[in-house]
Design a protein around this motif. Structure first.
Motif, short mmCIF file in Angstrom:
data_model
loop_
_atom_site.label_atom_id
_atom_site.label_comp_id
_atom_site.label_asym_id
_atom_site.label_seq_id
_atom_site.Cartn_x
_atom_site.Cartn_y
_atom_site.Cartn_z
N LEU B 100 0.78 -1.24 -0.13
CA LEU B 100 0.01 -0.06 -0.18
C LEU B 100 0.77 1.24 -0.04
CD1 LEU B 100 -2.93 -0.99 2.46
CD2 LEU B 100 -2.99 -1.17 0.02
N PHE B 101 2.21 1.12 0.21
CA PHE B 101 2.94 2.15 0.13
C PHE B 101 3.57 2.49 -1.11
CE2 PHE B 101 2.34 0.74 4.34
CZ PHE B 101 2.21 2.03 4.96
N THR B 102 3.49 3.58 -1.92
CA THR B 102 3.90 3.88 -3.24
C THR B 102 4.88 5.12 -3.09
OG1 THR B 102 1.92 2.98 -4.00
CG2 THR B 102 3.50 4.06 -5.51
N PRO B 103 6.19 4.91 -3.68
CA PRO B 103 6.92 5.94 -3.61
C PRO B 103 6.67 6.92 -4.48
CG PRO B 103 8.45 3.81 -3.95
CD PRO B 103 6.76 3.64 -3.86
N THR B 104 6.73 8.34 -4.28
CA THR B 104 6.34 9.18 -5.59
C THR B 104 7.71 10.05 -6.00
OG1 THR B 104 6.32 11.06 -3.63
CG2 THR B 104 4.23 9.95 -4.18
N ALA B 105 7.28 10.51 -7.09
CA ALA B 105 8.50 11.15 -7.87
C ALA B 105 9.49 12.09 -7.10
CB ALA B 105 8.01 12.04 -8.98
N ASP B 106 8.74 12.89 -6.08
CA ASP B 106 9.67 13.76 -5.13
C ASP B 106 10.31 12.94 -3.95
OD1 ASP B 106 7.17 13.34 -3.71
OD2 ASP B 106 6.81 15.41 -3.36
N GLY B 107 10.06 11.78 -3.96
CA GLY B 107 10.83 11.25 -2.84
C GLY B 107 10.09 10.86 -1.74
N GLY B 108 8.83 11.31 -1.83
CA GLY B 108 7.97 10.96 -0.62
C GLY B 108 7.06 9.58 -0.93
N ILE B 109 6.05 9.30 0.06
CA ILE B 109 5.28 8.02 -0.12
C ILE B 109 3.97 8.68 0.11
CG2 ILE B 109 4.70 5.99 1.31
CD1 ILE B 109 7.51 5.70 1.63
N VAL B 110 2.98 7.92 -0.81
CA VAL B 110 1.74 8.11 -0.75
C VAL B 110 1.25 6.77 -0.39
CG1 VAL B 110 1.14 9.68 -2.28
CG2 VAL B 110 0.98 7.44 -3.06
N PHE B 111 0.03 6.72 0.71
CA PHE B 111 -0.60 5.60 1.17
C PHE B 111 -1.87 5.44 0.91
CE2 PHE B 111 -2.83 3.86 4.92
CZ PHE B 111 -2.21 2.40 4.81
N ASN B 112 -2.56 4.33 0.50
CA ASN B 112 -3.92 3.85 0.35
C ASN B 112 -4.21 3.05 1.38
OD1 ASN B 112 -6.28 2.94 -0.85
ND2 ASN B 112 -5.43 2.53 -2.65
N HIS B 113 -5.18 3.20 1.98
CA HIS B 113 -5.55 2.84 3.35
C HIS B 113 -6.77 1.64 2.76
CE1 HIS B 113 -9.09 5.28 2.84
NE2 HIS B 113 -9.69 4.58 3.67
N GLU B 114 -7.00 1.39 1.88
CA GLU B 114 -8.39 0.92 1.56
C GLU B 114 -8.21 -0.68 1.65
OE1 GLU B 114 -9.77 2.13 -2.23
OE2 GLU B 114 -10.21 4.30 -1.82
N GLN B 115 -7.15 -1.27 1.08
CA GLN B 115 -6.95 -2.73 1.38
C GLN B 115 -5.82 -3.02 2.46
OE1 GLN B 115 -6.00 -3.83 -2.64
NE2 GLN B 115 -8.36 -4.23 -2.98
N CYS B 116 -6.24 -2.44 3.49
CA CYS B 116 -5.06 -2.59 4.77
C CYS B 116 -5.64 -3.69 5.44
CB CYS B 116 -5.16 -1.34 5.57
SG CYS B 116 -4.10 -1.26 6.86
N PHE B 117 -4.69 -4.47 5.81
CA PHE B 117 -4.60 -5.86 6.85
C PHE B 117 -4.73 -5.29 8.21
CE2 PHE B 117 -3.00 -8.62 3.39
CZ PHE B 117 -4.11 -9.31 2.96
N GLU B 118 -4.51 -4.16 8.65
CA GLU B 118 -4.46 -3.58 9.76
C GLU B 118 -3.25 -4.24 10.74
OE1 GLU B 118 -8.56 -4.09 10.97
OE2 GLU B 118 -9.01 -3.42 8.89
N CYS B 119 -2.05 -4.61 9.80
CA CYS B 119 -1.45 -5.53 10.67
C CYS B 119 -0.29 -4.69 11.45
CB CYS B 119 -0.42 -6.59 9.85
SG CYS B 119 0.67 -5.61 8.70
N GLY B 120 0.17 -3.61 11.22
CA GLY B 120 0.77 -2.78 12.23
C GLY B 120 2.14 -2.85 11.83
N LEU B 121 2.57 -3.68 10.74
CA LEU B 121 3.82 -3.93 10.41
C LEU B 121 4.66 -2.49 10.05
CD1 LEU B 121 6.45 -5.92 9.90
CD2 LEU B 121 5.60 -5.92 7.48
N CYS B 122 3.90 -1.83 9.33
CA CYS B 122 4.56 -0.46 8.78
C CYS B 122 4.97 0.50 9.71
CB CYS B 122 3.55 0.17 7.99
SG CYS B 122 2.00 0.56 8.73
N ARG B 123 4.06 0.39 10.86
CA ARG B 123 4.56 1.20 12.00
C ARG B 123 6.23 0.96 12.56
NH1 ARG B 123 1.10 1.88 17.44
NH2 ARG B 123 1.20 -0.30 17.05
#
Ligand SMILES: Cc1cc2nc3c(=O)[nH]c(=O)nc-3n(C[C@H](O)[C@H](O)[C@H](O)COP(=O)(O)OP(=O)(O)OC[C@H]3O[C@@H](n4cnc5c(N)ncnc54)[C@H](O)[C@@H]3O)c2cc1C
Lengths: 432, 150
Positions: B100-123
């Motif tokens: 769900l984490f997609t790098p953007t051209a400016d070096g940031g990240i966009v996140f899409n919450h819609e298909q999240c397993f709510e697992c907590g690994l990203c944090r």
């Protein structure tokens, strides 16, 4: 504001066991679950060791939604192309009192929560506990939920809210979670006709297989599992979160690697993907909370880090239930005595210490770390290479002796016989 | 043997992130829960998949389409993309099991919450990398992932 003697947050196995025990002891109990039904958010590999339920739910096996009973357990050590298995079968495990039960969590967790309800606990789903309520002295006095006017007062709050336990964090019982203390479990549920599963795994009737695999993910210290339900097979990996992040390999790629292994692919050929899932697991003795209770609050199951991980083996559901029972007893006793302070709740820890929960976790405390060390990770490969040498007949050359093979294979892996003996001894000792 | 498989997986990942940078995420569009379970390889957009007749892999969108999500409008996880720009490894990008984490051209990240397993690994991996870009919570009760066969 509504008030219950005991508010249990999370209707996983820990929460339902706690709610059931407290209700049986006469307390008024609220059991909160954020999913639309118990189990909707929950993941396991497939195997539940149910003996812990024997006293709580007599003859539980006659009512629990069990798919198959484990009668075959195997450990496979694998390299890219080879596999060496220890395969244990016991038909007696297909009869009471059974040993391992294979179930879907959506069904099992809903069933156990239903048992708690029938004992008098009030189950409320689709409700997330968002914060703890505190008394003037800082002690926990209830929870806030995301329902309209959703504050609930409690004599004791039992946090059974799983691996991320936001409540234990808020109570100051979990030091900020570290990637080193968790593993990611990712799995696929693959559908196959029931008779096809029976044939491939050598099972009949309600017999089931649980296979653990070491070494088949080359770059990452992951372990893998295959567990059979009636007409599905769970295949997945458990990988330490920090190693996963470092490796930059994606979780589903690890599963793909497992499924493609020549010793595993024949079990799964042609199966259809029914569900893909991922969940955290507390990993190793460091994940266990230093304090399991505070004034007005007890923490159980994954929320408290009470999961037995010993190499490829994982027991969490039985530890959740065991700790839930102890918490339910301790909470009901404290409520009865009219004192829910930290000292009154300390009985929870001593109950756990005198049971398998902290007993086993203490006994196997060094295993996870040791099994994951560079040194130990070379053994699946070493064992496979030794087996290959011993089992290859390359006449007209005469056979090498076993010690010669071991010495040569060890040397090829940068070890000496002395290292093998030392590691073997250490491994044996770490298993108590 | 193992190495070649890992190479194959890596190549696939690189291809996927190349597609992502080009702005096209065709696999992701396969929304909704499929009625029939997937047969391996069916609808796979991955040419490498065909090379291994024994077990071809699912396209990622097909994989996620097997999972039910009761999506809530507002995201339960918020990512501070400015903080991500300073993160050298961005471990969330590969570690997230739902991708769900997609790098953007400016070096940031966009996140899409819609298909999240709510697992907590990203944090965890964000904190492990010394970051605190992720504000993490659960969706409202009754929302988010619903698992039935796990
Ligand atoms: C891939 C994988 C394989 C595994 N394999 C096995 C195995 O084979 N055998 C085994 O015994 N164990 C296994 N485990 C471990 C086992 O699944 C866990 O240890 C067990 O589920 C812990 O139970 P629990 O009740 O503590 O937590 P959970 O089962 O996680 O339940 C927590 C509950 O709390 C709810 N909740 C969370 N926060 C809130 C909130 N704020 N408000 C309301 N509700 C909330 C959740 O929705 C959930 O229902 C495995 C785990 C994984 C991930």
């Amino acid at each position: 504001m509504t008030r219950f003697d005991v508010v249990v947050v999370g209707a996983g196995p820990a929460g339902s066991a706690a709610a059931l025990t407290a209700a049986q002891a006469g307390a008024s109990v609220l059991l909160l679950e954020r999913g639309p039904f118990p189990g909707a958010k929950n993941v396991h590999g497939g195997v539940i060791y149910g003996r812990v339920l024997d006293d709580l739910v007599p003859r539980w096996w006659e009512q629990a939604p069990i798919q198959r009973w484990v009668t075959r357990r195997s450990l496979m050590m694998a390299t890219g192309a080879q596999a060496l298995s220890v395969d244990y079968r016991n038909g007696a495990w297909a009869e009471p009192p059974y040993n391992g039960a294979i179930a879907y969590r959506s069904e099992f967790d809903s069933w156990l929560a239903g048992v708690a309800e029938r004992a008098g606990a009030r189950l409320v789903c689709s409700t997330t506990a968002t914060a703890l309520l505190r008394g003037p002295d800082g002690s926990v006095r209830g929870v806030r939920t995301d329902r309209e006017g959703g504050e609930v007062e409690a004599g004791v709050v039992i946090a059974c809210d799983g691996a991320n336990s936001l409540l234990a964090r808020e109570a100051g019982l979990r030091p900020s979670g570290s990637a080193e203390d968790f593993a990611l479990g990712a799995k696929e549920v693959l559908a196959l006709p029931r008779d096809e599963i029976d044939r491939r795994f050598g099972l009949t009737g309600r017999e089931g297989a649980a296979m653990e695999v070491l070494g088949c993910t080359a770059d990452v210290p992951a372990s893998a599992f295959l567990h059979t339900a009636l007409d599905t097979v769970s295949v997945g990996v458990l990988v330490p979160a920090a190693d996963l992040a470092r490796s930059r390999i994606r979780p589903e790629e690890l599963i793909a690697e497992v499924k493609a292994h020549p010793a595993i692919a024949p079990y799964l050929r042609g199966a259809e993907l029914k569900e893909y899932a991922a969940h955290l697991v507390p990993d190793g003795s460091r994940a266990v909370l230093p304090r399991l209770a505070g004034p007005g609050i007890l923490v159980c199951g994954d929320a408290a880090g009470l999961v037995l991980t010993a190499g490829p083996w994982l027991e969490g559901v039985n530890f959740a239930i065991g700790s839930g029972i102890a918490a339910g007893e301790a909470a009901a006793a404290a409520v009865r005595a009219g004192d829910t302070g930290a000292a009154a709740l300390a009985g929870y820890r001593s109950r756990l210490e005198s049971s398998f929960v902290l007993g086993d976790l203490h006994r196997f405390r060094d295993v996870p770390h040791l099994m994951r060390s560079e040194r130990m990770r070379r053994y699946p490969r070493l064992a496979c290479d030794a087996a290959e040498r011993l089992l290859t007949v390359d006449n007209p050359r005469p056979k090498p002796g076993v010690t010669t093979v071991l010495r040569e294979v060890a040397a090829a892996h940068g070890a000496r016989m002395r290292d093998l003996a030392r590691d073997g001894w250490q491994l044996l000792r770490s298993f108590g | 043997m193992t190495m070649s498989m890992l190479d194959r997986l890596r190549r696939r990942r690189i291809r996927r992130s190349a597609r992502r940078e080009a702005g096209a995420r065709p696999e992701r569009d396969a929304g909704g829960r499929g009625d029939a379970p997937l047969r391996p390889g069916r609808g796979s957009a991955d040419p490498a998949a065909g090379r291994r007749p024994e077990w071809s892999e699912y396209a990622f969108g097909d994989r996620m389409a097997t999972v039910e999500f009761r999506v809530q409008d507002e995201p339960h996880i918020v990512v501070d993309t400015a903080a991500c720009q300073a993160c050298p490894g961005q471990p969330c990008v590969t570690a997230c099991p739902a991708d769900l984490f997609t790098p953007t051209a400016d070096g940031g990240i966009v996140f899409n919450h819609e298909q999240c397993f709510e697992c907590g690994l990203c944090r965890l991996v964000c904190e492990g990398a010394g970051g605190d870009a992720i504000t993490w919570s659960y969706p409202r009760g009754g929302h988010g992932v619903v698992l039935r066969w796990s």
